[in-house]
Design an enzyme around this catalytic site. Structure first.
Site, PDB file in Angstrom:
ATOM      1  N   HIS A 111      -7.945   6.669   0.399  1.00 32.37           N
ATOM      2  CA  HIS A 111      -8.869   5.593   0.440  1.00 32.37           C
ATOM      3  C   HIS A 111      -9.318   4.922  -0.833  1.00 32.37           C
ATOM      4  O   HIS A 111     -10.226   4.445  -0.985  1.00 32.37           O
ATOM      5  CB  HIS A 111     -10.147   5.912   1.160  1.00 32.37           C
ATOM      6  CG  HIS A 111      -9.791   6.095   2.579  1.00 32.37           C
ATOM      7  ND1 HIS A 111     -10.667   7.135   3.419  1.00 32.37           N
ATOM      8  CD2 HIS A 111      -8.979   5.788   3.639  1.00 32.37           C
ATOM      9  CE1 HIS A 111     -10.396   7.419   4.479  1.00 32.37           C
ATOM     10  NE2 HIS A 111      -9.395   6.393   4.834  1.00 32.37           N
ATOM     11  N   ARG A 114       0.764  -1.418  -0.157  1.00 37.10           N
ATOM     12  CA  ARG A 114      -0.180   0.062   0.006  1.00 37.10           C
ATOM     13  C   ARG A 114       1.005   1.262  -0.077  1.00 37.10           C
ATOM     14  O   ARG A 114       1.759   1.173   0.935  1.00 37.10           O
ATOM     15  CB  ARG A 114      -0.884  -0.017   1.359  1.00 37.10           C
ATOM     16  CG  ARG A 114      -1.875   1.122   1.413  1.00 37.10           C
ATOM     17  CD  ARG A 114      -2.357   1.243   2.532  1.00 37.10           C
ATOM     18  NE  ARG A 114      -3.187   2.495   2.732  1.00 37.10           N
ATOM     19  CZ  ARG A 114      -3.402   3.224   3.708  1.00 37.10           C
ATOM     20  NH1 ARG A 114      -2.941   3.002   5.050  1.00 37.10           N
ATOM     21  NH2 ARG A 114      -4.118   4.421   3.679  1.00 37.10           N
TER      22      ARG A 114
END
Ligand code: AMP
Length: 412
Positions: free
Chosen positions: A183, A94
């Site tokens: 997000h 990530r």
């Protein structure tokens, strides 16, 4: 020999390392875990082998990310799924900020690392930690493909009208100031899963996704592409969050500096860490806030009302942005669990085609589900997010069997 099918997902924070090992062929999780307080005397590793259900904990100092990942590798080896396994296809990382440069998941090489580094000024807290995780993983398995999956990538489809602030473009461009959104992995996953829940092709569905966790953001997704989102240059903009203020008049900052005598660092900490629900009432956990409201606590009730008011403004705004809305999807810790938030966010919006069925809303489940009455024009859904699965899926699509071996589209 069959081709490798496992993907290790790493989410590296400044003092933490979260990880999951997934088997993409059989669509299942093999191990999940977390190393916390890296660099302190009180570090802690919690590892769960999903197949056996065993959880092991380790307390004691873990000096840095290198030591943390080595400890994780040892735990995985004990379960027979170590990092040296030929069945490991790739490591998916990530990465919070990919700027305008990274629009897709990208196989990491030295040039990619340099570009992630160049983005540190717009993500000073997150990108350095993500880079540390990548470098550590590369040093442990230099032969293995490592893939960066960016929180910002899903939002790079936003039109300029939504992505630009009303600033002189020469200044904005010089300092890379624009609305990037965050997000994105969750918004991508949830908007697609919502279409699946409706039994429709994501390309035909318009969805408002409400990712309500400790951090919170909304997005307007038209036919699978993001057209607006509530976070901006940083994750501070938009909804009221656990500890972040979300939207405020920028003049508040001048006022705090000039009249309040606060330094920029103090204001930064105030707005990011001591505002939002926490700043309003001293708690950032929605469970605790609901409990206090039930006991008649006025500060908690006001914090809840401010949170809901802002959320409803974004729902209304994104109805206007999309024109036609097929579904509103609630996700993340608050969105998936707090029925009272969902009820209050949608209450009285029947004229916009939005309604919640009280019985369906009260059901607790880990499954994606509809909570609107069958007669409602717009579906309201609860769709649990799964960012790790999405990172693993994107990583595997890039490097796994049948996946593209090429770098993603990284044009700026
Ligand atoms: P996340 O950032 O997605 O992990 O969400 C964390 C937040 O979800 C917590 O700070 C709580 O406010 C909220 N949360 C978790 N479980 C519940 C629950 N059962 N009811 C209400 N809120 C919850």
């Amino acid at each position: 020999m069959t081709s490798p099918t496992r993907v290790l997902v790493l989410n590296s924070g400044s003092s933490s390392l979260k990880y999951q090992l997934l088997d993409m062929r059989h669509d299942r999780r093999l191990a999940v875990g977390l190393v916390e307080r890296i660099g302190e005397q009180t570090s802690r590793l919690e590892h769960t082998c999903v197949t056996s259900g065993d959880t092991r904990e380790q307390d004691g100092p873990i000096a840095d990310h290198d030591a943390a990942l080595k400890a994780v590798a040892e735990e995985l080896s004990r379960d027979g799924v170590g990092l040296d396994s030929p069945d490991l296809a790739a490591i998916g990382h990530r990465v919070v900020h990919g700027g305008m440069f990274f629009t897709e998941p990208t196989v990491i090489d030295d040039a990619v690392l340099t570009e992630i580094e160049r983005l540190i000024p717009v993500a000073p807290l997150h990108n350095p930690a993500n880079l540390t995780g990548i470098r550590t993983a590369r040093s442990l398995r230099p032969d293995l493909p490592q893939v960066a999956v960016f929180d910002t990538a899903f939002h790079t489809t936003m039109p300029e009208s939504a992505a630009r602030y009303a600033l002189d473009p020469r200044i904005a461009d010089r300092y890379r100031i624009r609305r990037y959104g965050f997000h994105g992995t969750s918004h991508a996953y949830v908007s697609r899963e919502t279409a699946r829940l409706l039994g429709r092709d994501p390309a035909d569905v318009n969805v408002i996704v409400l990712h309500l966790g400790n951090g919170a953001s909304a997005s307007a997704v038209r036919g699978g592409r993001c057209v607006d989102t509530s976070m901006g240059l940083t994750p501070l903009e938009g909804l009221v969050m656990g500890t972040r203020s979300g939207d405020l008049d920028p003049a508040v900052i001048f006022h705090l500096e000039r009249v309040g005598g606060m330094s920029m660092d103090e204001i930064d900490t105030l707005l990011n860490k001591r505002s939002g629900l926490f700043g309003l009432c001293g708690d950032n956990d929605m469970r605790e806030i609901r409990r206090r409201i039930d006991e008649g606590d006025e500060a908690a009730a006001l914090a809840f009302d401010i949170y809901i008011h802002r959320l409803r403004k974004y729902i209304g705004a994104y109805c206007a942005v999309l024109g036609r809305v097929d579904a509103v999807a609630f996700t993340a810790g608050v969105g998936e669990n707090a029925a009272a938030v969902r009820e209050a966010a949608i209450a009285g919006l029947e004229s916009m085609g939005l309604a919640v069925d009280a019985g369906l809303n009260a059901v607790r489940s880990r499954e994606a589900r509809l909570i609107s009455p069958a007669s409602a024009r717009v579906a309201v859904a609860v769709v649990p997010t799964d960012e790790e699965l999405e990172i693993a899926t994107q990583t595997y699509a890039l490097v796994g069997t049948g996946g593209k071996e090429e770098l993603g589209n990284t044009s700026e």
